[in-house]
Design an enzyme around this catalytic site. Sequence first.
Site, mmCIF file in Angstrom:
data_model
loop_
_atom_site.group_PDB
_atom_site.id
_atom_site.type_symbol
_atom_site.label_atom_id
_atom_site.label_comp_id
_atom_site.label_asym_id
_atom_site.label_seq_id
_atom_site.Cartn_x
_atom_site.Cartn_y
_atom_site.Cartn_z
ATOM 1 N N ARG A 166 0.918 -4.968 17.136
ATOM 2 C CA ARG A 166 2.014 -5.722 16.522
ATOM 3 C C ARG A 166 3.337 -5.284 17.136
ATOM 4 N NH1 ARG A 166 1.058 -5.069 10.108
ATOM 5 N NH2 ARG A 166 3.318 -4.896 10.265
ATOM 6 N N ARG A 219 8.854 -5.159 -2.502
ATOM 7 C CA ARG A 219 9.414 -4.173 -1.588
ATOM 8 C C ARG A 219 10.857 -3.846 -1.944
ATOM 9 N NH1 ARG A 219 5.781 -5.134 2.979
ATOM 10 N NH2 ARG A 219 6.162 -3.874 4.779
ATOM 11 N N ARG A 227 11.466 0.745 10.356
ATOM 12 C CA ARG A 227 10.699 0.327 9.166
ATOM 13 C C ARG A 227 10.638 1.462 8.150
ATOM 14 N NH1 ARG A 227 5.233 -1.453 11.596
ATOM 15 N NH2 ARG A 227 4.661 -2.130 9.509
ATOM 16 N N ARG A 257 -2.124 1.800 16.166
ATOM 17 C CA ARG A 257 -2.793 0.730 15.415
ATOM 18 C C ARG A 257 -2.978 -0.521 16.264
ATOM 19 N NH1 ARG A 257 -0.722 -1.044 9.515
ATOM 20 N NH2 ARG A 257 0.980 -2.115 10.560
ATOM 21 N N LYS A 263 -2.432 0.896 2.856
ATOM 22 C CA LYS A 263 -2.508 -0.088 1.766
ATOM 23 C C LYS A 263 -3.437 -1.252 2.117
ATOM 24 C CE LYS A 263 1.872 -1.393 1.720
ATOM 25 N NZ LYS A 263 2.646 -0.616 2.693
HETATM 26 P P1 AMP Z 1 3.679 -5.409 6.519
HETATM 27 O O1 AMP Z 1 2.534 -6.042 7.231
HETATM 28 O O2 AMP Z 1 3.478 -5.359 5.028
HETATM 29 O O3 AMP Z 1 4.052 -4.068 7.101
HETATM 30 O O4 AMP Z 1 4.946 -6.371 6.724
HETATM 31 C C1 AMP Z 1 5.433 -6.654 8.018
HETATM 32 C C2 AMP Z 1 6.858 -7.181 7.934
HETATM 33 O O5 AMP Z 1 6.898 -8.371 7.137
HETATM 34 C C3 AMP Z 1 7.848 -6.236 7.252
HETATM 35 O O6 AMP Z 1 8.371 -5.267 8.136
HETATM 36 C C4 AMP Z 1 8.905 -7.228 6.779
HETATM 37 O O7 AMP Z 1 9.717 -7.663 7.852
HETATM 38 C C5 AMP Z 1 8.054 -8.418 6.344
HETATM 39 N N1 AMP Z 1 7.653 -8.293 4.916
HETATM 40 C C6 AMP Z 1 6.388 -8.151 4.429
HETATM 41 N N2 AMP Z 1 6.404 -8.100 3.089
HETATM 42 C C7 AMP Z 1 7.697 -8.202 2.715
HETATM 43 C C8 AMP Z 1 8.362 -8.190 1.466
HETATM 44 N N3 AMP Z 1 7.704 -8.049 0.298
HETATM 45 N N4 AMP Z 1 9.719 -8.329 1.467
HETATM 46 C C9 AMP Z 1 10.419 -8.490 2.617
HETATM 47 N N5 AMP Z 1 9.846 -8.491 3.824
HETATM 48 C C10 AMP Z 1 8.503 -8.348 3.891
#
Ligand code: AMP
Length: 211
Positions: free
Chosen positions: A156, A88, A167, A123, A13
Amino acid sequence: MHIILLGPPGCGKGTQAKKIMEQQNIPQISTGDILRAAVRQQTPLGVEAKGFMDKGELVPDELVVRIVEERLREQDCQKGFILDGFPRTVAQAEALDQTGTVIDVAVNFEVPDDEILKRLSGRRTCRSCSAMYHVPFSPPQVAGICDKCQGELYQRDDDKEETIKNRLAVYNRQTEPLIQWYAEKNKLRSIRGLGSIDDIYIQICDVLNNL
Ligand code: AMP
């Protein structure tokens, strides 16, 4: 154009959001990037979010919804935006609806779990510009250094294997119901998230051109 990118972590994404942003000249809103910046700066939001993020859990809806509501009010979002990693949960999608924002499309990236594990564990992300690399699929020219801005590359914490598995479980339980939610509203378009970055981007362009 109001676009949502939907799919499991590591489905591509973020990479595609950056391409759409360049081509369509609309901002990418990545809640993950916003939260990671808050953690780095140790803001009250960052302090609250960190524990959830480290475990691969979702940050509570009210925090994330507030971030997105504020971001969407900014001037650069008036001509459109790409939501990357939001909503989400169904509650987040409902909150987005309540802002009066009309979504044009939710593009759903389909990628099998074993592929996700492979992708996320290799990654590497740039600390400065969040460009992404992959050991061994698309390594930087110099190990550990970003090709674009010479920033430091890091893995990360939530890209470690145990956290990735959590996740994915969180995605299946809390985010996957959104596929049905947007399908019922006739906003869902699914694409295959496999193949080269350009192959995937072509599918997205097809979707956007046929709205
Ligand atoms: P991402 O980079 O989108 O994979 O997000 C990394 C982490 O940020 C996720 O595993 C969540 O802990 C938090 N996070 C990101 N976006 C959201 C969201 N829309 N709702 C809740 N937690 C989020």
